[in-house]
Design an enzyme around this catalytic site. Structure first.
Site, PDB file in Angstrom:
ATOM      1  N   GLY A  18      17.770  80.476  38.793  1.00 19.93           N
ATOM      2  CA  GLY A  18      18.207  81.864  38.661  1.00 19.93           C
ATOM      3  C   GLY A  18      19.689  82.098  38.864  1.00 19.93           C
ATOM      4  O   GLY A  18      20.201  83.165  38.529  1.00 19.93           O
ATOM      5  N   SER A  19      20.402  81.109  39.406  1.00 18.48           N
ATOM      6  CA  SER A  19      21.844  81.304  39.632  1.00 18.48           C
ATOM      7  C   SER A  19      22.691  80.663  38.537  1.00 18.48           C
ATOM      8  O   SER A  19      23.915  80.697  38.582  1.00 18.48           O
ATOM      9  CB  SER A  19      22.248  80.733  40.994  1.00 18.48           C
ATOM     10  OG  SER A  19      21.971  79.344  41.026  1.00 18.48           O
ATOM     11  N   VAL A  22      21.909  81.019  32.205  1.00 18.80           N
ATOM     12  CA  VAL A  22      20.865  81.858  31.601  1.00 18.80           C
ATOM     13  C   VAL A  22      20.206  82.740  32.658  1.00 18.80           C
ATOM     14  O   VAL A  22      19.897  83.909  32.411  1.00 18.80           O
ATOM     15  CB  VAL A  22      19.826  80.995  30.844  1.00 18.80           C
ATOM     16  CG1 VAL A  22      18.694  81.859  30.291  1.00 18.80           C
ATOM     17  CG2 VAL A  22      20.499  80.228  29.706  1.00 18.80           C
ATOM     18  N   TYR A 147      17.492  62.933  30.012  1.00 18.35           N
ATOM     19  CA  TYR A 147      17.309  64.381  30.088  1.00 18.35           C
ATOM     20  C   TYR A 147      16.460  64.882  28.917  1.00 18.35           C
ATOM     21  O   TYR A 147      15.542  65.689  29.089  1.00 18.35           O
ATOM     22  CB  TYR A 147      18.692  65.039  30.064  1.00 18.35           C
ATOM     23  CG  TYR A 147      18.700  66.544  30.060  1.00 18.35           C
ATOM     24  CD1 TYR A 147      18.444  67.269  31.215  1.00 18.35           C
ATOM     25  CD2 TYR A 147      18.988  67.261  28.895  1.00 18.35           C
ATOM     26  CE1 TYR A 147      18.477  68.649  31.222  1.00 18.35           C
ATOM     27  CE2 TYR A 147      19.022  68.642  28.886  1.00 18.35           C
ATOM     28  CZ  TYR A 147      18.763  69.328  30.053  1.00 18.35           C
ATOM     29  OH  TYR A 147      18.785  70.708  30.058  1.00 18.35           O
ATOM     30  N   VAL A 177      24.349  77.453  24.462  1.00 22.34           N
ATOM     31  CA  VAL A 177      24.516  78.718  25.167  1.00 22.34           C
ATOM     32  C   VAL A 177      25.868  78.731  25.887  1.00 22.34           C
ATOM     33  O   VAL A 177      26.295  77.716  26.440  1.00 22.34           O
ATOM     34  CB  VAL A 177      23.398  78.931  26.203  1.00 22.34           C
ATOM     35  CG1 VAL A 177      23.467  80.345  26.787  1.00 22.34           C
ATOM     36  CG2 VAL A 177      22.021  78.682  25.586  1.00 22.34           C
ATOM     37  N   LYS A 198      40.157  74.637  30.310  1.00 22.75           N
ATOM     38  CA  LYS A 198      41.302  73.808  29.900  1.00 22.75           C
ATOM     39  C   LYS A 198      42.416  74.660  29.293  1.00 22.75           C
ATOM     40  O   LYS A 198      43.605  74.434  29.549  1.00 22.75           O
ATOM     41  CB  LYS A 198      40.857  72.769  28.861  1.00 22.75           C
ATOM     42  CG  LYS A 198      40.219  71.533  29.445  1.00 22.75           C
ATOM     43  CD  LYS A 198      39.987  70.496  28.353  1.00 22.75           C
ATOM     44  CE  LYS A 198      39.556  69.173  28.982  1.00 22.75           C
ATOM     45  NZ  LYS A 198      39.231  68.157  27.970  1.00 22.75           N
ATOM     46  N   TRP A 212      38.969  67.125  23.935  1.00 21.88           N
ATOM     47  CA  TRP A 212      38.286  65.833  23.786  1.00 21.88           C
ATOM     48  C   TRP A 212      37.555  65.785  22.458  1.00 21.88           C
ATOM     49  O   TRP A 212      36.784  66.690  22.118  1.00 21.88           O
ATOM     50  CB  TRP A 212      37.283  65.613  24.923  1.00 21.88           C
ATOM     51  CG  TRP A 212      37.943  65.278  26.229  1.00 21.88           C
ATOM     52  CD1 TRP A 212      39.277  65.216  26.486  1.00 21.88           C
ATOM     53  CD2 TRP A 212      37.291  64.972  27.465  1.00 21.88           C
ATOM     54  NE1 TRP A 212      39.501  64.885  27.796  1.00 21.88           N
ATOM     55  CE2 TRP A 212      38.296  64.724  28.425  1.00 21.88           C
ATOM     56  CE3 TRP A 212      35.947  64.874  27.851  1.00 21.88           C
ATOM     57  CZ2 TRP A 212      38.011  64.391  29.752  1.00 21.88           C
ATOM     58  CZ3 TRP A 212      35.664  64.543  29.175  1.00 21.88           C
ATOM     59  CH2 TRP A 212      36.680  64.295  30.111  1.00 21.88           C
ATOM     60  N   ARG A 219      28.539  73.271  15.643  1.00 26.26           N
ATOM     61  CA  ARG A 219      27.534  73.767  16.579  1.00 26.26           C
ATOM     62  C   ARG A 219      27.189  75.224  16.281  1.00 26.26           C
ATOM     63  O   ARG A 219      27.998  75.986  15.768  1.00 26.26           O
ATOM     64  CB  ARG A 219      28.035  73.677  18.033  1.00 26.26           C
ATOM     65  CG  ARG A 219      28.248  72.265  18.571  1.00 26.26           C
ATOM     66  CD  ARG A 219      26.936  71.521  18.775  1.00 26.26           C
ATOM     67  NE  ARG A 219      27.121  70.184  19.318  1.00 26.26           N
ATOM     68  CZ  ARG A 219      27.213  69.071  18.595  1.00 26.26           C
ATOM     69  NH1 ARG A 219      27.147  69.132  17.272  1.00 26.26           N
ATOM     70  NH2 ARG A 219      27.353  67.904  19.190  1.00 26.26           N
TER      71      ARG A 219
END
Length: 325
Positions: A18-19, A22, A147, A177, A198, A212, A219
């Protein structure tokens, strides 16, 4: 009976993670945009309150808040380079978190769980655009296979809870996102937020902006508040077990270098922009189809990228002291 909850009884919603990016956006929509209906209880859980890798802590938090509905956002995440170094770590921690949340939800009779997957779960070798039916068609990109496989297993588990127990647990797959409360760290932040930081630093120090990679990967970027509004719709209205891609249209996909220019404009950066092509680009594109979302919500309006970037840059500048940097 734990399952006696009817449509009439107001939801008690537990939001894991929750922190995060999203989670904070959902909190904003719930508290500032009237997303919370009368009598509902919304709890936004952070990792400080419970480490969901630990089953006992997960059970304790469900015991405390007794949710009827769960939005599962919590995950162990990092940027491209951290994932490349620690794939096993990301695999094991995320498998544990997801199993703890889903199984505890099932044991406590939670009506609905909406989990958050990631567009990095898509197969590496694929045709485009990618849709919801193609998630398991071949291995994910090698850079973050740990992941990605852990996230894919949520979809498998959702099917299992439905097949064996009739549970309506589902998942959404947002594309890239960005927004307030993102991780703006240079090393392991997401691409846009790291670039915002940056650019902010380069402007302050009067140095060139070092990007980079080549800037050519494409995207689809989606503003966190748009994702949050869609999450609430999914929680209340979407009845499928099969996941749903949350994305802007294919025609909105754009090269990272275009987004860099929008960030430079938003932060009024006038210096030189240098693309460091010795750094890895990751996947060149991951074009996702939002046709299924559009069948359900033909009229949903997405925040234009330049507007969302401007809002996020303004938030970052104004909240630099509390931002994750």
């Amino acid at each position: 009976m734990m399952d006696s909850q009817t449509k009439a009884e107001p939801m008690r919603v537990l939001v894991t993670g929750g922190s995060g990016l999203v989670g904070k956006a959902i909190e904003h929509v719930v508290k500032q945009e009237g997303g919370c209906l009368k009598g509902e209880q919304w709890t936004f859980l952070s990792s400080k309150e419970a480490n969901l890798v630990d089953l006992q802590q997960t059970r304790a938090v469900f015991e405390k808040y007794r949710p009827t509905h769960v939005i599962h956002l919590a995950a162990k995440v990092g940027g491209l380079y951290l994932h490349m170094k620690e794939n096993l770590h990301f695999l094991r921690d995320n498998l544990r978190i997801n199993d703890n949340v889903l199984q505890t939800s099932h044991e406590r009779g939670v009506t609905k769980v909406v989990s958050c997957l990631s567009s990095c779960i898509f197969p590496d070798k694929t045709t485009y655009p990618i849709d919801e039916s193609m998630i398991h068609n071949g291995p994910p990109h090698d850079s973050n296979f740990g992941y990605s496989h852990a996230k894919r297993m949520i979809d498998i588990q959702n099917r299992g809870y439905f097949a064996q127990h009739g549970r309506r647990y589902t998942a959404v797959i947002p594309t890239n996102v960005y927004g307030p409360y993102d991780n703006f760290n240079f090393e392991n932040g997401h691409v846009l937020s790291a670039l915002m930081h940056k650019t902010y630093a380069a402007k302050k120090e009067g140095t060139p902006l070092q990007v980079w990679g080549s800037g050519t990967p494409r995207r689809q970027f989606i503003y966190s508040l748009d994702v949050a509004r869609l999450f609430l719709w999914v929680l209340r209205e979407y009845d499928e077990i099969d996941p749903l891609i949350l994305s802007v249209g294919e025609e909105e996909e754009l090269p990272i270098k275009d987004a860099v220019q929008m960030i430079a404009d938003a932060l009024d950066f006038k210096g030189q922009i240098v693309f460091d092509t010795s750094k890895s680009d990751g996947q060149m594109k991951k074009t996702a189809s939002n046709a299924k979302l559009r069948r359900y919500l033909p009229d949903f309006t997405f925040t234009p990228l330049s507007e969302g970037i401007k809002k996020t840059c303004d938030w970052f500048v104004n909240n630099y002291d509390i931002a994750r940097t």
